[in-house]
Design a protein around this motif. Structure first.
Motif, PDB file in Angstrom:
ATOM      1  N   ASP A   1       0.834  -1.205   0.000  1.00 59.78           N
ATOM      2  CA  ASP A   1       0.000   0.000   0.000  1.00 59.78           C
ATOM      3  C   ASP A   1       0.870   1.257   0.000  1.00 59.78           C
ATOM      4  OD1 ASP A   1      -2.204  -1.670   0.235  1.00 59.78           O
ATOM      5  OD2 ASP A   1      -2.379  -1.419   2.410  1.00 59.78           O
ATOM      6  N   ASP A   2       0.438   2.227  -0.794  1.00 67.60           N
ATOM      7  CA  ASP A   2       0.971   3.585  -0.676  1.00 67.60           C
ATOM      8  C   ASP A   2      -0.149   4.412  -0.044  1.00 67.60           C
ATOM      9  OD1 ASP A   2       3.276   2.755  -2.002  1.00 67.60           O
ATOM     10  OD2 ASP A   2       2.444   3.280  -3.968  1.00 67.60           O
ATOM     11  N   ILE A   3       0.137   4.987   1.114  1.00 65.18           N
ATOM     12  CA  ILE A   3      -0.910   5.587   1.944  1.00 65.18           C
ATOM     13  C   ILE A   3      -0.607   7.058   2.203  1.00 65.18           C
ATOM     14  CG2 ILE A   3      -2.101   5.468   4.179  1.00 65.18           C
ATOM     15  CD1 ILE A   3      -1.034   2.494   4.322  1.00 65.18           C
ATOM     16  N   VAL A   4      -1.618   7.906   1.927  1.00 68.29           N
ATOM     17  CA  VAL A   4      -1.501   9.326   2.251  1.00 68.29           C
ATOM     18  C   VAL A   4      -2.573   9.655   3.283  1.00 68.29           C
ATOM     19  CG1 VAL A   4      -1.464  11.679   1.343  1.00 68.29           C
ATOM     20  CG2 VAL A   4      -0.774   9.769  -0.128  1.00 68.29           C
ATOM     21  N   THR A   5      -2.161  10.222   4.413  1.00 70.14           N
ATOM     22  CA  THR A   5      -3.103  10.671   5.439  1.00 70.14           C
ATOM     23  C   THR A   5      -2.928  12.180   5.606  1.00 70.14           C
ATOM     24  OG1 THR A   5      -1.639  10.529   7.356  1.00 70.14           O
ATOM     25  CG2 THR A   5      -2.701   8.487   6.644  1.00 70.14           C
TER      26      THR A   5
ATOM     27  N   LEU B   1      -6.678   6.054  -5.070  1.00 72.02           N
ATOM     28  CA  LEU B   1      -6.033   6.798  -6.156  1.00 72.02           C
ATOM     29  C   LEU B   1      -5.576   5.846  -7.256  1.00 72.02           C
ATOM     30  CD1 LEU B   1      -3.835   9.310  -4.094  1.00 72.02           C
ATOM     31  CD2 LEU B   1      -6.174   9.594  -4.947  1.00 72.02           C
ATOM     32  N   ARG B   2      -5.233   4.626  -6.873  1.00 64.77           N
ATOM     33  CA  ARG B   2      -4.735   3.670  -7.867  1.00 64.77           C
ATOM     34  C   ARG B   2      -4.897   2.262  -7.318  1.00 64.77           C
ATOM     35  NH1 ARG B   2       0.975   3.972 -11.273  1.00 64.77           N
ATOM     36  NH2 ARG B   2       0.640   1.944 -12.262  1.00 64.77           N
ATOM     37  N   LEU B   3      -5.257   1.336  -8.216  1.00 64.67           N
ATOM     38  CA  LEU B   3      -5.466  -0.044  -7.807  1.00 64.67           C
ATOM     39  C   LEU B   3      -4.853  -0.922  -8.889  1.00 64.67           C
ATOM     40  CD1 LEU B   3      -7.173  -1.559  -5.526  1.00 64.67           C
ATOM     41  CD2 LEU B   3      -8.890  -1.857  -7.296  1.00 64.67           C
ATOM     42  N   ASP B   4      -3.744  -1.602  -8.564  1.00 62.96           N
ATOM     43  CA  ASP B   4      -3.109  -2.513  -9.518  1.00 62.96           C
ATOM     44  C   ASP B   4      -3.275  -3.932  -8.990  1.00 62.96           C
ATOM     45  OD1 ASP B   4      -2.004  -0.394 -11.175  1.00 62.96           O
ATOM     46  OD2 ASP B   4      -0.634  -0.014  -9.503  1.00 62.96           O
ATOM     47  N   LEU B   5      -4.243  -4.661  -9.544  1.00 60.85           N
ATOM     48  CA  LEU B   5      -4.516  -6.011  -9.034  1.00 60.85           C
ATOM     49  C   LEU B   5      -3.325  -6.943  -9.249  1.00 60.85           C
ATOM     50  CD1 LEU B   5      -8.228  -6.507 -10.133  1.00 60.85           C
ATOM     51  CD2 LEU B   5      -7.360  -6.081  -7.832  1.00 60.85           C
TER      52      LEU B   5
ATOM     53  N   TRP C   1      -2.078  -1.058  -3.807  1.00 66.28           N
ATOM     54  CA  TRP C   1      -3.180  -0.097  -3.591  1.00 66.28           C
ATOM     55  C   TRP C   1      -2.605   1.235  -3.154  1.00 66.28           C
ATOM     56  CZ3 TRP C   1      -4.874   2.163   1.180  1.00 66.28           C
ATOM     57  CH2 TRP C   1      -6.073   2.888   1.091  1.00 66.28           C
ATOM     58  N   THR C   2      -3.098   2.306  -3.778  1.00 63.49           N
ATOM     59  CA  THR C   2      -2.710   3.653  -3.357  1.00 63.49           C
ATOM     60  C   THR C   2      -3.955   4.401  -2.915  1.00 63.49           C
ATOM     61  OG1 THR C   2      -0.896   3.655  -4.963  1.00 63.49           O
ATOM     62  CG2 THR C   2      -1.545   5.793  -4.050  1.00 63.49           C
TER      63      THR C   2
END
Lengths: 300, 300
Positions: B13-17, B95-99, B81-82
């Protein structure tokens, strides 16, 4: 001398919910608090009504053991509120607000009432809350409610009374606004730092959370398949709490916790019908039964 | 044979809070569930990763006692998952989903794992959840999560497995959507009528509520001054619950209630740092200490 003094509004409400409407429903912060508290202890009501206030409503309040000596009657009409709830019952619009005699309300506390140990400052201007509180001799516990409007327009007056309050009773949004914090827990801590002795956050269908300097108590709301009308839920919650405290005299953490559950019980009933109608047929046995169900709901 | 089988995603995961960002954080529903449950009982992970999946992460999962025999490695990249959380952390944008390799995931359960008594169906297509469940011999308890997307696009497949679930674990919104009811309590009752044995509603910062045919249990969330990153909270909540049930074998109402509190404890830790990072340093003693604080938080 025991008993509770409540200062606030007595009103007639016209209420529209997604499932119905009702007109001329007895309401107001002082009314809902007083009726709820009267299940537990004697209540002295300090409020104002117009010459139109019906004898039948006086009789109802008196039948609940509520002392009406402090209910002033002035020429003119009683405060009237018209509100409409959205599908999301947490959101409501005020369609009309006629302050009428309430606009000139200058609460005076008579000699006997000044000695009362329990005081509830319902939602009125903080300067009025302060002026009323000054008239009491030495209350043991002063609970207080306010709304977003006063936090935004009368912050200095509100902040001045904070050190006299135990508990201050606000909802999530009001708590965060008063403390200027995004997180409710941090906001409650900041409010305690400003002198409030205990901070009680109302969370509607999610329950309530009490912050003391040394501890935190969280309790869910009683789960209901239908919330019919939330009007009066907050004031009747406070009424159940302060009523229980006045009846037991137990102002400890444990006392307050049990009082909060009694307050939650009363609030869970009042939302089952328009305004305070449900409380007219409610019995103390109903309250005790639901308190037991609350224990069963939460124990693990 | 004891232990838990979990089927779901393993991801990066790339996570922005609102307060920061982190990249390449180990995530996915199966990962968060497995790590949480591993504090209590042995876990067998059934998932797929790409050839890029680092040995260090395998070593970490293995160090937690998680059996990786069912972690298939396929040519290609691991699911990624971003996401970005709003100021209101209950709202997030993908923002982005690469299965990647997850797109072709066909979970197979080996002979030993089929005998496991506890199964968690993490969020994947209901048809896949059903196909996995068919491979188990006779599980004693099958917990299941899903999301709005599957309720909207795969309702018949989801409804078909409802009678096999205990508990179905959804948030408020998903519960109401699945039952097509506005009120969560009524929605949960409708879902029980469709055959789900117990229905567990996650309410984020407000806690959780368990509906059984004969009773209701409501518990607040542990109050936190800061929620740093909610990613993984729901799956780690389920992991703490099912882990506790597998460790004790107590599937009674009381057992489930205590398990829900353990799940709440684990969830209250995971949100203190990005993804599952907080659980890497967490000890069983930390868990027990917070469980005791949970008792103090809720007793009255």
């Amino acid at each position: 001398m025991s008993g509770i003094a409540v200062i606030g509004s007595v009103a007639f409400d016209d209420i529209v919910t997604p499932t119905g409407r009702a007109d001329d429903v007895l309401g107001g912060s002082a009314t809902h608090f007083a009726v709820a508290a009267s299940f537990f202890a004697p209540v002295h009501l300090i409020a104002v009504v117009g010459a139109d206030f019906p004898q039948a409503e006086r009789d109802y309040l008196a039948s609940r053991g509520i002392d009406l000596a402090g209910l002033e009657t002035r020429p003119g009409k009683t405060f009237r509120w018209t509100g409409r709830y959205h599908e999301d019952l947490n959101v409501r619009d005020t369609l009309r607000l006629d302050l009428n005699v309430f606009a000139e309300f200058q609460p005076r506390v008579d000699a006997a009432t000044r000695k009362l140990p329990f005081v509830y400052l319902g939602n009125i201007a903080p300067a009025l809350q302060s002026g009323v509180l000054d008239q009491f001799d030495a209350p043991k516990l002063v609970a207080c409610d306010t709304i977003t409007h006063w936090i935004e327009t009368a912050r200095p007056e509100l902040e001045a009374i904070l050190p006299r309050l135990d508990p201050l009773v606000l909802n999530d949004e009001e708590t965060r606004l008063l403390a200027r914090e995004r997180n409710t827990v941090r906001a409650a801590r900041r409010i305690l730092e400003r002198g409030v002795k205990r901070m009680l956050v109302k969370r509607g269908e999610y329950g309530a959370i009490l912050f003391s300097p040394e501890s935190v108590f969280a309790v869910p709301a009683y789960p209901l398949e239908e919330v019919f009308d939330p009007t009066g839920a907050g004031d009747s919650f406070a009424g159940g709490l302060v009523g229980y405290l006045a009846a037991t005299g137990d102002l400890s953490e444990v006392g307050l916790r049990r009082g909060i559950v009694y307050g939650s019980v009363i609030a869970s009933f009042i939302v089952e019908d328009f305004g305070g109608r449900r409380l007219r047929s409610l019995t103390r046995d109903d309250v005790e039964r639901r308190y037991k169900r609350f224990v069963a709901l939460t124990e693990f």
